[in-house]
Design an enzyme around this catalytic site. Structure first.
Site, PDB file in Angstrom:
ATOM      1  N   PRO A 274      15.049  36.630  36.607  1.00  0.00           N
ATOM      2  CG  PRO A 274      13.439  36.378  38.240  1.00  0.00           C
ATOM      3  CD  PRO A 274      14.259  37.411  37.552  1.00  0.00           C
ATOM      4  N   GLY A 278      11.843  39.555  30.453  1.00  0.00           N
ATOM      5  CA  GLY A 278      11.973  40.536  29.379  1.00  0.00           C
ATOM      6  C   GLY A 278      13.370  41.052  29.139  1.00  0.00           C
ATOM      7  CD  GLU A 497      -7.554  20.218  47.323  1.00  0.00           C
ATOM      8  OE1 GLU A 497      -7.302  21.416  47.562  1.00  0.00           O
ATOM      9  OE2 GLU A 497      -6.667  19.405  47.012  1.00  0.00           O
TER      10      GLU A 497
END
Length: 685
Positions: A274, A278, A497
């Site tokens: 993805p 790195g 919520e």
């Protein structure tokens, strides 16, 4: 004589002068070497522009001063010529040039002695040098017939005998600059514009031959003269990927250890993963560790508007690599040229990317040999790459660079926190637990955002709360406390919520809550933060609990207010995808069975039909709706049983706007499904 010279040789001042002369000579030699072609990297481009400037200056000089070059003539009026020169007998010769001007030559004795040939400002003669033979003056000629008649009349009136009278002669002269300029200027402009366009399209590199270098490789070379400071110590996590590429580096350093056993190093390694994990950083570390020539470029560097340029650049890249073997070539974002052939919309046409890919395939494993040339490539779209590119002998290894787990996130935080002044309250373990699913780039962004938040508050160090605020800022967006929300809307948001928080607290496999807020952030009017469990596989029960937690907001609105709102859009999108994925991809539905219609190869990207029949599609839709209905009914039951606690939680949320895990424990008690290590996590939070 010798006694006088001896003190001069021992004079300290003389020695200093001699030393200065030697230093000056050394500086001249060094400066001369620096100005030699190729001595400086940036001199070629500047010298190239100086050539343009010099040519333009010379042309302008010839245009404006070419006709009078090496001439010291002075222009006079016709009356001054006829009365003060011709009538006085001072004129020696008259030459009419191109029927427009007349060049007047004066007798040398008259030009040097007479006052009328002196400059009135300086009282010096115009022509002090008697060797200057002229012409001395020029006068305009409006009409040749009039000019000749006037010359004869003025000399006759002045009493000059016929045999001593000066007659004019006519000549034709041409200036090649002014004559050829009208048709030369358009051609010169076209050439200049063409050169500028070619230089821009070839990347803006300088050099007089750059227009012919458009097919040359754009790869950046890193060798012993251009050191790369990134090493494997700077790459946190990625232990498996580092092990794979370190073997390649070791082969380049100690190739005899492998060749003695008959082993051959892979020709290519493809870094897949993805964005932000790195891949490019790992390639930089390879460049820093290998200590061999390293060519770095992007896949888009091969793509050009001219046909054949990409293939030409591939050939030139491998030609340079063979000359510097052993070496490494790194191609970032190789999907720009490595897309599967025949999959584009313009299939059947002469696609430049396909020509480039064909040349790359030939160079990697064609008839020729590329001994000592290793290719690294990176992409996050391995599913669209051409199968010929992925076969053994080209990219032998696929190194998957996944999202970091908990321990790898700790290592990444340790790397990025070295440059940040942190407070004692900052714990790396806590930060790693608060960032599940974050990539290395996301973690670097969090550290930088936390430092910015601390600097905005004029703090001397970055504290724990700054990191939490940075996580909230990146996940949910910027806080919008000034957003206009009516009291009724705010109450609906609070119960929405609170419904999420209540259901997630009561279900075993739902992610434990960290905090809930009704302060608007980004596009959301409220948000709840959870700490998901890091697991590799998911069961049907876990998917059902996650769907119930997502439906808690809408169910709470229906139970408390008797109606629902549009605030559950993102929740409905999430559970719909989960329901269809569990049925179509994971085979978790009894009626559809153990079937998966997921295409990992990406071959169905441009197909217009579904891999299942219409009756199966109808069954999938029915089962997905049934799954959502079951989850919604289960959610409503949980909220109905805990309606009083739901109301207390919502009122507390309206009062504080932000509540944490401790507030839920005061209302609901300890979460019944918490494990001992989860209890330790809650103490840290």
């Amino acid at each position: 004589m010798s006694e006088q010279q001896e003190p001069l040789q021992n004079n300290p001042g003389q020695q200093q002068d001699d030393e200065r002369k030697k230093q000056f000579e050394r500086m001249k030699e060094r400066f001369g070497r620096q100005n030699q072609p190729g001595a400086g990297k940036n001199n070629s481009g500047n010298n190239f522009y100086w050539i343009y400037g010099a040519v333009i200056v010379v042309l302008l000089f010839f245009i404006f001063y070419g006709s009078d070059f090496n001439s010291r003539t002075h222009e006079v009026t016709p009356n001054a010529f006829f009365r003060d020169m011709l009538a006085k007998g001072d004129v020696q010769d008259v030459v009419i040039v191109n029927k427009t001007i007349a060049r007047i030559t004066i007798n040398p004795d008259s030009a040097a002695k007479l006052d009328r040939y002196k400059n009135p400002a300086t009282n010096q003669p115009f022509f002090p040098n008697p060797k200057f033979k002229g012409p001395h003056f020029v006068v305009s000629v409006p009409s040749i017939d009039y000019f000749l008649q006037r010359m004869e009349k003025e000399q006759t009136d002045a009493g000059i005998p016929k045999e001593r009278q000066v007659s004019a002669r006519s000549i034709e002269e041409s200036n090649w600059v002014t004559d050829q300029l009208p048709w030369m200027v358009p051609i010169i402009l076209m050439i200049v514009i063409w050169i500028i366009m070619m230089r821009r399209m070839s990347g803006g590199s300088s050099g007089p031959g750059q227009i012919f270098n458009i097919g040359k490789s754009k790869a950046t070379l890193f060798d012993k003269d251009t050191h790369v400071n990134v090493t494997f110590n700077d790459v946190a996590g990625l232990d498996g990927a580092k092990l794979e590429v370190m073997e390649i580096v070791d082969f380049l350093k100690n190739s005899k250890k492998y060749t003695d056993l008959g082993a051959k190093i892979p020709k290519g390694a493809l870094l897949v993963g993805p964005p932000g994990t790195g891949k490019t950083l790992l390639a930089k570390a390879v460049a820093g560790e290998a200590k061999v020539p390293f060519f770095s470029l992007s896949g888009s560097d091969f793509v050009e508007m001219f046909v054949g340029v990409g293939a030409s650049r591939v050939r030139d890249l491998f030609r340079q690599a063979k000359e510097k073997a052993p070496c490494i070539i790194f191609i970032d974002e190789i999907d720009a040229i490595g897309r599967a052939r025949g999959r584009s919309i313009s299939a059947g046409s002469n696609d430049e990317r396909e020509n480039t890919l064909n040349q790359l395939l030939t160079e990697m494993d064609g008839f020729g040999t590329n001994s000592g040339v290793i290719i690294l490539a990176a992409t996050n779209r391995a599913d669209i790459l051409d199968r010929a590119l992925m076969r053994a002998g080209r990219f032998d290894r696929q190194i998957y660079v996944d999202m970091p787990d908990l321990n790898e996130r700790k290592e990444i935080f340790q790397v990025h926190l070295k440059k940040i002044k942190i407070d004692e309250s900052v714990q790396i373990d806590f930060l790693a637990k608060q960032t599940p699913g974050f990539s290395g780039a996301d973690i670097a962004n969090i550290c930088n955002e936390a430092a910015l938040i601390a600097a905005r508050s004029n703090k001397k160090t970055v504290q724990r709360q700054d990191f939490l605020d940075a996580v909230d800022r990146i996940i949910a967006g910027l806080e919008k406390k000034n957003k206009i929300i009516t009291p009724q809307e705010k109450r609906v948001i609070a119960f929405h919520e609170a419904g999420h928080a209540t259901v997630s607290w009561m279900l075993e496999y739902a992610s434990p809550l960290v905090k809930v807020t009704i302060v608007p952030r980004g596009k959301s009017l409220g948000a709840a933060w959870y700490l998901p469990e890091e697991r590799q596989i998911t069961t049907a029960e876990q998917i059902m609990d996650e769907m119930c937690a997502a439906l808690g907001g809408r169910a709470a609105e229906e139970i408390v207010f008797g109606k629902v709102s549009t605030g559950a859009l993102s929740d409905l999108e999430k559970i719909t995808k989960q329901a269809y994925a569990s049925i179509v991809y994971y085979g978790l539905n009894e009626k559809v069975g153990n079937l998966s219609y997921y295409d990992s190869s990406g071959q169905s990207e441009y197909s217009f039909g579904k891999p299942y029949s219409e009756s199966t599609a109808k069954t999938i839709d029915e089962e997905a709706k049934k799954m959502v209905d079951i989850a919604y009914a289960k959610t409503k039951q949980i909220l109905s049983v805990n309606k009083e606690k739901l109301t207390v939680l919502a009122e507390k949320l309206l009062e504080k706007e932000v509540i944490f895990k401790e507030d839920l424990e005061e209302i609901f008690g300890k979460r019944p499904f918490d494990k001992p290590d989860d209890a330790a996590k809650s103490l840290e939070v």
